[in-house]
Design a protein around this motif. Sequence first.
Motif, PDB file in Angstrom:
ATOM      1  N   GLN A 136       3.321   0.719  -3.688  1.00  0.00           N
ATOM      2  CA  GLN A 136       2.607   0.653  -4.971  1.00  0.00           C
ATOM      3  C   GLN A 136       3.456   0.070  -6.103  1.00  0.00           C
ATOM      4  O   GLN A 136       3.489   0.597  -7.214  1.00  0.00           O
ATOM      5  CB  GLN A 136       2.096   2.044  -5.353  1.00  0.00           C
ATOM      6  CG  GLN A 136       1.022   2.598  -4.437  1.00  0.00           C
ATOM      7  CD  GLN A 136      -0.248   1.741  -4.464  1.00  0.00           C
ATOM      8  OE1 GLN A 136      -0.809   1.487  -5.534  1.00  0.00           O
ATOM      9  NE2 GLN A 136      -0.685   1.315  -3.295  1.00  0.00           N
TER      10      GLN A 136
ATOM     11  N   GLU B 128       0.834  -1.210   0.000  1.00  0.00           N
ATOM     12  CA  GLU B 128       0.000   0.000   0.000  1.00  0.00           C
ATOM     13  C   GLU B 128       0.866   1.257   0.000  1.00  0.00           C
ATOM     14  O   GLU B 128       0.536   2.256  -0.635  1.00  0.00           O
ATOM     15  CB  GLU B 128      -0.913   0.002   1.234  1.00  0.00           C
ATOM     16  CG  GLU B 128      -1.876   1.182   1.288  1.00  0.00           C
ATOM     17  CD  GLU B 128      -2.789   1.109   2.485  1.00  0.00           C
ATOM     18  OE1 GLU B 128      -3.512   2.092   2.726  1.00  0.00           O
ATOM     19  OE2 GLU B 128      -2.788   0.072   3.190  1.00  0.00           O
TER      20      GLU B 128
ATOM     21  N   SER C   4      -0.895  -6.404  -4.729  1.00  0.00           N
ATOM     22  CA  SER C   4      -2.083  -6.703  -5.517  1.00  0.00           C
ATOM     23  C   SER C   4      -1.789  -7.793  -6.532  1.00  0.00           C
ATOM     24  O   SER C   4      -0.634  -8.002  -6.928  1.00  0.00           O
ATOM     25  CB  SER C   4      -2.558  -5.440  -6.245  1.00  0.00           C
ATOM     26  OG  SER C   4      -1.621  -5.080  -7.253  1.00  0.00           O
TER      27      SER C   4
END
Length: 356
Positions: free
Chosen positions: A85, A82, A286
């Motif tokens: 990125q 987070e 992610s």
Amino acid sequence: MAAAAATFATGATAGGHGIDLTGKTVEWVIPFSETGGSAKWANFYAPLLSEALPGQPTVVVKFMPGAGSTKGANWFQEQTYEDTQGTLIFGSSGSTQFPYLLGDPRVRYEYNDWNVVLASGTGGVAYLPPDLAAKMDGLDASGLRDTDFIYGSQGATRLDLVPLLAWEMLGLNVEPVFGIKGRGDGRLMFERGEANIDYQTSSSYLKGVTPLVEDGSAVPMMSWGALDADGNIVRDPTFPDMPTFKEVCEATDGCETSGDQWEAWKAFFVAGFPAQKMVFLPAGASNDAIVSYTKAFEEVKARADFAEISAKRLGKYPQMTGDEAAAALASATQVPDSAKAFVVNWLQERYGVSLN
């Protein structure tokens, strides 16, 4: 239809990758000094990764040595996707894996929290000064038993336990000088005459030791070997003319390639070398980021010139992504309880290192 469109838009970002790193800088943290094999591995991959990542970001290798790599690994554990990125990756090695495997109390990192996107196999080579190498009778190392050896070591719980245990099995008197920040520093000790035995992982051996062999100031003793499809130790494909430790052990009276000591050595060799170096995204990465980095490394491997340039810099070893990388991570972070128990006891008895 909306879901399908969103999926298509995500896949189309930056030429089919899931994230776009245009104009950004990716920091690749290596928890060792800039002189060792991990540095050479990361510096080889960094410009190729830059070209392959979406947006072609600048990839900068940053060194964070200390405590045999646990300092940098503990730092990486505190980072989250987070916050970064996709602009932070971490390179671990066997010297990061072994303290984790052994339950070293300094370890505050958890491999299961990280996301592997590349696993690189490697090998290792032990070498000697010419006058000491001449004491070997073919593969028989027993002629070296009257020598007092000095070895520059990162620490007994690091990847160095593989050579330290191997030399002990051969009956050699090797006194480690603990505290160096990378294997390259061990090579420099050898070059300066401060150490008279050393080992390097393949990338560092190819770059830093081959010139010493060519000018006659070093002689290879043995490689650790490689694994065939059935899990047997065979000659290292990068050094096919060099005997393995198994061959030297078999030729040396008193060294056994069976029993608890051998099984412990082999277990940690397997954990430390076939998946010796790995690249991770931090916790919480992610799926798009994992896919992007995985695709980028796959594109690097698919280059027409990759086999040639990687063999010269890294050696001839598997470079694994996706499911293969995940399987390599699993094998690198697990050893049989019996092997762990043997090594923990050996560390206590031989070096006074307590992991309780």
